[in-house]
Design a protein around this motif. Sequence first.
Motif, mmCIF file in Angstrom:
data_model
loop_
_atom_site.group_PDB
_atom_site.id
_atom_site.type_symbol
_atom_site.label_atom_id
_atom_site.label_comp_id
_atom_site.label_asym_id
_atom_site.label_seq_id
_atom_site.Cartn_x
_atom_site.Cartn_y
_atom_site.Cartn_z
ATOM 1 N N PRO A 1 0.815 -1.214 0.000
ATOM 2 C CA PRO A 1 0.000 0.000 0.000
ATOM 3 C C PRO A 1 0.849 1.266 0.000
ATOM 4 C CG PRO A 1 -0.868 -1.567 1.563
ATOM 5 C CD PRO A 1 0.432 -2.119 1.064
ATOM 6 N N GLU A 2 2.011 1.222 0.634
ATOM 7 C CA GLU A 2 2.886 2.377 0.644
ATOM 8 C C GLU A 2 3.359 2.701 -0.775
ATOM 9 O OE1 GLU A 2 7.132 3.234 2.577
ATOM 10 O OE2 GLU A 2 5.598 2.601 4.003
ATOM 11 N N GLN A 3 3.679 1.676 -1.549
ATOM 12 C CA GLN A 3 4.085 1.886 -2.936
ATOM 13 C C GLN A 3 2.923 2.462 -3.742
ATOM 14 O OE1 GLN A 3 7.044 1.658 -4.257
ATOM 15 N NE2 GLN A 3 8.011 0.907 -2.405
ATOM 16 N N ASP A 4 1.713 1.961 -3.499
ATOM 17 C CA ASP A 4 0.538 2.477 -4.195
ATOM 18 C C ASP A 4 0.344 3.959 -3.888
ATOM 19 O OD1 ASP A 4 0.085 0.007 -5.267
ATOM 20 O OD2 ASP A 4 -1.499 -0.545 -3.857
ATOM 21 N N MET A 5 0.544 4.339 -2.611
ATOM 22 C CA MET A 5 0.347 5.726 -2.215
ATOM 23 C C MET A 5 1.404 6.621 -2.861
ATOM 24 S SD MET A 5 -1.643 7.744 -0.809
ATOM 25 C CE MET A 5 -2.711 6.951 0.337
ATOM 26 N N LYS A 6 2.640 6.123 -3.009
ATOM 27 C CA LYS A 6 3.676 6.910 -3.684
ATOM 28 C C LYS A 6 3.288 7.147 -5.138
ATOM 29 C CE LYS A 6 7.551 5.593 -0.781
ATOM 30 N NZ LYS A 6 8.824 4.849 -0.719
ATOM 31 N N GLN A 7 2.705 6.148 -5.771
ATOM 32 C CA GLN A 7 2.261 6.284 -7.160
ATOM 33 C C GLN A 7 1.155 7.317 -7.262
ATOM 34 O OE1 GLN A 7 3.537 5.037 -9.898
ATOM 35 N NE2 GLN A 7 1.987 5.930 -11.202
ATOM 36 N N VAL A 8 0.224 7.321 -6.307
ATOM 37 C CA VAL A 8 -0.887 8.269 -6.319
ATOM 38 C C VAL A 8 -0.356 9.693 -6.173
ATOM 39 C CG1 VAL A 8 -2.896 9.060 -5.008
ATOM 40 C CG2 VAL A 8 -2.603 6.640 -5.482
ATOM 41 N N GLN A 9 0.660 9.888 -5.316
ATOM 42 C CA GLN A 9 1.201 11.219 -5.078
ATOM 43 C C GLN A 9 1.805 11.833 -6.346
ATOM 44 O OE1 GLN A 9 0.656 12.798 -2.301
ATOM 45 N NE2 GLN A 9 -0.305 11.016 -1.381
ATOM 46 N N LYS A 10 2.277 11.028 -7.271
ATOM 47 C CA LYS A 10 2.918 11.525 -8.484
ATOM 48 C C LYS A 10 1.907 11.985 -9.525
ATOM 49 C CE LYS A 10 6.922 8.540 -7.922
ATOM 50 N NZ LYS A 10 7.671 7.408 -8.476
ATOM 51 N N VAL A 11 0.657 11.607 -9.390
ATOM 52 C CA VAL A 11 -0.372 11.917 -10.383
ATOM 53 C C VAL A 11 -0.790 13.382 -10.258
ATOM 54 C CG1 VAL A 11 -2.737 11.413 -11.096
ATOM 55 C CG2 VAL A 11 -1.234 9.567 -10.396
ATOM 56 N N LYS A 12 -0.937 14.034 -11.388
ATOM 57 C CA LYS A 12 -1.462 15.400 -11.441
ATOM 58 C C LYS A 12 -2.773 15.361 -12.201
ATOM 59 C CE LYS A 12 2.083 17.378 -9.525
ATOM 60 N NZ LYS A 12 2.001 17.734 -8.138
ATOM 61 N N LEU A 13 -3.812 15.895 -11.587
ATOM 62 C CA LEU A 13 -5.130 15.880 -12.211
ATOM 63 C C LEU A 13 -5.326 17.111 -13.083
ATOM 64 C CD1 LEU A 13 -7.258 14.757 -9.132
ATOM 65 C CD2 LEU A 13 -6.392 13.336 -10.981
ATOM 66 N N THR A 14 -6.102 16.941 -14.127
ATOM 67 C CA THR A 14 -6.451 18.076 -14.979
ATOM 68 C C THR A 14 -7.530 18.892 -14.280
ATOM 69 O OG1 THR A 14 -8.210 16.879 -16.137
ATOM 70 C CG2 THR A 14 -5.959 16.699 -17.042
ATOM 71 N N GLU A 15 -7.757 20.095 -14.781
ATOM 72 C CA GLU A 15 -8.793 20.954 -14.195
ATOM 73 C C GLU A 15 -10.175 20.311 -14.319
ATOM 74 O OE1 GLU A 15 -8.461 23.681 -12.319
ATOM 75 O OE2 GLU A 15 -6.311 23.258 -12.487
ATOM 76 N N GLU A 16 -10.416 19.650 -15.425
ATOM 77 C CA GLU A 16 -11.704 18.966 -15.617
ATOM 78 C C GLU A 16 -11.880 17.850 -14.583
ATOM 79 O OE1 GLU A 16 -14.020 16.287 -18.969
ATOM 80 O OE2 GLU A 16 -12.377 17.587 -19.611
ATOM 81 N N GLN A 17 -10.831 17.074 -14.350
ATOM 82 C CA GLN A 17 -10.896 16.005 -13.353
ATOM 83 C C GLN A 17 -11.126 16.581 -11.956
ATOM 84 O OE1 GLN A 17 -7.059 14.302 -14.260
ATOM 85 N NE2 GLN A 17 -7.970 12.587 -15.401
ATOM 86 N N LYS A 18 -10.464 17.686 -11.646
ATOM 87 C CA LYS A 18 -10.645 18.343 -10.346
ATOM 88 C C LYS A 18 -12.083 18.823 -10.178
ATOM 89 C CE LYS A 18 -5.897 20.002 -10.163
ATOM 90 N NZ LYS A 18 -5.041 21.198 -10.192
ATOM 91 N N ARG A 19 -12.653 19.411 -11.250
ATOM 92 C CA ARG A 19 -14.047 19.874 -11.183
ATOM 93 C C ARG A 19 -14.999 18.709 -10.950
ATOM 94 N NH1 ARG A 19 -12.336 23.391 -15.266
ATOM 95 N NH2 ARG A 19 -13.066 21.992 -16.886
ATOM 96 N N GLU A 20 -14.742 17.594 -11.640
ATOM 97 C CA GLU A 20 -15.599 16.410 -11.481
ATOM 98 C C GLU A 20 -15.525 15.880 -10.047
ATOM 99 O OE1 GLU A 20 -16.183 12.011 -13.541
ATOM 100 O OE2 GLU A 20 -14.952 13.527 -14.557
ATOM 101 N N LEU A 21 -14.311 15.795 -9.510
ATOM 102 C CA LEU A 21 -14.156 15.332 -8.130
ATOM 103 C C LEU A 21 -14.782 16.311 -7.148
ATOM 104 C CD1 LEU A 21 -10.549 13.868 -8.248
ATOM 105 C CD2 LEU A 21 -12.654 12.610 -7.776
ATOM 106 N N ASP A 22 -14.643 17.611 -7.426
ATOM 107 C CA ASP A 22 -15.239 18.631 -6.564
ATOM 108 C C ASP A 22 -16.753 18.455 -6.509
ATOM 109 O OD1 ASP A 22 -15.202 20.968 -4.924
ATOM 110 O OD2 ASP A 22 -15.829 22.150 -6.673
ATOM 111 N N THR A 23 -17.367 18.224 -7.656
ATOM 112 C CA THR A 23 -18.819 18.013 -7.714
ATOM 113 C C THR A 23 -19.215 16.784 -6.900
ATOM 114 O OG1 THR A 23 -18.892 18.991 -9.923
ATOM 115 C CG2 THR A 23 -20.776 17.661 -9.262
ATOM 116 N N LEU A 24 -18.479 15.703 -7.061
ATOM 117 C CA LEU A 24 -18.790 14.471 -6.318
ATOM 118 C C LEU A 24 -18.615 14.665 -4.813
ATOM 119 C CD1 LEU A 24 -17.147 11.841 -8.679
ATOM 120 C CD2 LEU A 24 -19.590 12.184 -8.288
#
Length: 116
Positions: free
Chosen positions: A29-52
């Motif tokens: 799980p620690e390796q998975d979390m390191k992978q997640v930290q490297k991801v950058k979301l687009t503005e559209e993805q951020k808006r979608e997550l914000d709505t949810l």
Amino acid sequence: MKKLFKFGLAVLFSVSVFSMNFTDVSAEPEQDMKQVQKVKLTEEQKRELDTLYKEMLKTKKQIIMKYEEFGVISSEKADKKMEWMEKHYEMMKENDFIPKKRHHHKKYGKDEKTAQ
């Protein structure tokens, strides 16, 4: 003869247990979390997550209000829960909706201060 048989079984069992491949499961799980930290979301993805997140926050607030209405929790507790949820939402928004690794200060059920 029975003692020798029992001894042989005990040795066989011991060898089989010690020959198993023991791996550290917590590393994955620690390796998975390191992978997640490297991801950058687009503005559209951020808006979608914000709505949810806003929808989820609204629904959770309704549930807490129902618990308060039914007398399951007090008004003070309901207010604290809603305040915490608002803070959590703001934190997620500040972090671009990418979950951060949780830092656990307790190990094996003991606080670091009491373990010393």
